[in-house]
Write an enzyme that holds these catalytic residues in place. Sequence first.
Site, mmCIF file in Angstrom:
data_model
loop_
_atom_site.group_PDB
_atom_site.id
_atom_site.type_symbol
_atom_site.label_atom_id
_atom_site.label_comp_id
_atom_site.label_asym_id
_atom_site.label_seq_id
_atom_site.Cartn_x
_atom_site.Cartn_y
_atom_site.Cartn_z
ATOM 1 N N GLU A 116 -32.268 7.168 -3.153
ATOM 2 C CA GLU A 116 -32.391 5.726 -2.889
ATOM 3 C C GLU A 116 -32.189 4.897 -4.169
ATOM 4 O O GLU A 116 -32.539 3.715 -4.207
ATOM 5 C CB GLU A 116 -33.768 5.399 -2.270
ATOM 6 C CG GLU A 116 -34.132 6.191 -1.024
ATOM 7 C CD GLU A 116 -33.213 5.954 0.177
ATOM 8 O OE1 GLU A 116 -32.271 5.144 0.067
ATOM 9 O OE2 GLU A 116 -33.425 6.610 1.212
ATOM 10 N N HIS A 139 -40.953 2.965 -2.968
ATOM 11 C CA HIS A 139 -40.653 3.323 -1.578
ATOM 12 C C HIS A 139 -41.590 4.435 -1.144
ATOM 13 O O HIS A 139 -41.690 5.466 -1.818
ATOM 14 C CB HIS A 139 -39.191 3.779 -1.469
ATOM 15 C CG HIS A 139 -38.837 4.385 -0.149
ATOM 16 N ND1 HIS A 139 -39.018 3.737 1.055
ATOM 17 C CD2 HIS A 139 -38.315 5.603 0.171
ATOM 18 C CE1 HIS A 139 -38.618 4.515 2.043
ATOM 19 N NE2 HIS A 139 -38.185 5.661 1.538
ATOM 20 N N HIS A 141 -43.689 6.406 2.543
ATOM 21 C CA HIS A 141 -43.621 6.691 3.981
ATOM 22 C C HIS A 141 -45.028 6.608 4.583
ATOM 23 O O HIS A 141 -45.562 7.627 5.058
ATOM 24 C CB HIS A 141 -43.050 8.094 4.222
ATOM 25 C CG HIS A 141 -41.618 8.283 3.823
ATOM 26 N ND1 HIS A 141 -40.989 9.509 3.858
ATOM 27 C CD2 HIS A 141 -40.691 7.404 3.403
ATOM 28 C CE1 HIS A 141 -39.724 9.384 3.476
ATOM 29 N NE2 HIS A 141 -39.526 8.115 3.173
ATOM 30 N N GLU A 169 -57.068 -10.976 3.980
ATOM 31 C CA GLU A 169 -56.469 -11.072 2.651
ATOM 32 C C GLU A 169 -54.935 -11.000 2.683
ATOM 33 O O GLU A 169 -54.281 -11.326 1.696
ATOM 34 C CB GLU A 169 -57.027 -9.984 1.733
ATOM 35 C CG GLU A 169 -56.591 -8.592 2.134
ATOM 36 C CD GLU A 169 -56.949 -7.530 1.090
ATOM 37 O OE1 GLU A 169 -57.111 -7.864 -0.090
ATOM 38 O OE2 GLU A 169 -57.076 -6.371 1.497
ATOM 39 N N HIS A 210 -38.892 4.613 9.248
ATOM 40 C CA HIS A 210 -38.678 5.356 7.996
ATOM 41 C C HIS A 210 -39.765 5.086 6.954
ATOM 42 O O HIS A 210 -40.449 6.023 6.526
ATOM 43 C CB HIS A 210 -37.284 5.002 7.450
ATOM 44 C CG HIS A 210 -36.942 5.717 6.190
ATOM 45 N ND1 HIS A 210 -35.681 6.134 5.867
ATOM 46 C CD2 HIS A 210 -37.712 6.096 5.126
ATOM 47 C CE1 HIS A 210 -35.682 6.750 4.710
ATOM 48 N NE2 HIS A 210 -36.909 6.729 4.235
HETATM 49 P P1 13P Z 1 -35.366 11.349 -2.489
HETATM 50 O O1 13P Z 1 -36.043 12.688 -2.566
HETATM 51 O O2 13P Z 1 -33.893 11.437 -2.746
HETATM 52 O O3 13P Z 1 -36.059 10.331 -3.369
HETATM 53 O O4 13P Z 1 -35.473 10.831 -0.990
HETATM 54 C C1 13P Z 1 -36.728 10.643 -0.382
HETATM 55 C C2 13P Z 1 -36.730 9.516 0.586
HETATM 56 O O5 13P Z 1 -37.773 9.008 0.906
HETATM 57 C C3 13P Z 1 -35.436 9.026 1.140
HETATM 58 O O6 13P Z 1 -35.599 7.797 1.777
HETATM 59 ZN ZN ZN Z 2 -37.669 7.464 2.468
#
Ligand code: 13P
Ligand code: ZN
Length: 237
Positions: A116, A139, A141, A169, A210
């Site tokens: 990413e 980023h 999850h 908040e 995602h």
């Molecule tokens: P990477 O291991 O390449 O960082 O990918 C993980 C991910 O969350 C892809 O969206």
């Molecule tokens: Zn991801």
Amino acid sequence: MDILKEEFMQSFIRMANDGWEQGWHERNGGNLTYRMKEQEAAACQAFFSFTGPWVELGVCAPNLGGAYFVATGSGKYFRNVKRAPEESLCIARLNEKGDAYQIVWGLVAGGRPTSEFPSHIMNHAVKTAVSPDYRVIYHAHPANTIALTFVLPLTDRDFTLALWESATECPVVFPAGVGVVEWMVPGGAEIALATSELMKTYDVAIWAHHGVFCAGPDFDSTFGLMHTVEKAAEIRV
Ligand code: 13P
Ligand code: ZN
């Protein structure tokens, strides 16, 4: 001097481990980048190697030309960052045009920056233009925010209101609201451009089915933003 003992690196490692402990980084899920300060990059020059190949990014960020970034490696596990940072992380610099990178430190067992990286770089480019104070793109999850993307309409307005209404908040922590990217193939230029378009307005971009991208000036506030969004989502769920 030891790069791993530098404050920016210690903070990076701590944040990655905090994310792991929250359960937001199954396997290699998620990625983190930090745009280094000029004095931090200057202080580390003696530890950098400038012999690696230049790799095209697929996107172009002219306002970040020459900048140095700490990044998690593609396929690397947040779980391992604290135990093996020089295998899990790298420092990469952009060329002057801002369309290619070179690894100058780290990933000692091989590898490349996160898949990413185009999204991170485009988000950095947009946020740096908004304010030079922005340095961190994260980023993750987180399960509850992802779960909501299977239930709520995938609009900025629906997600902003759902999160704002869930914890008092929230409007204070993210007063601009959040943006939503409908499902797209991850890891390329197209999703990078869609996400960075939202980052012109928001510090939070939710990737349907995602994960989440957050932007901020430092590690604490960026981690705190992700934490606040995910907790509000948990309450909503
Ligand atoms: P990477 O291991 O390449 O960082 O990918 C993980 C991910 O969350 C892809 O969206
Ligand atoms: Zn991801």
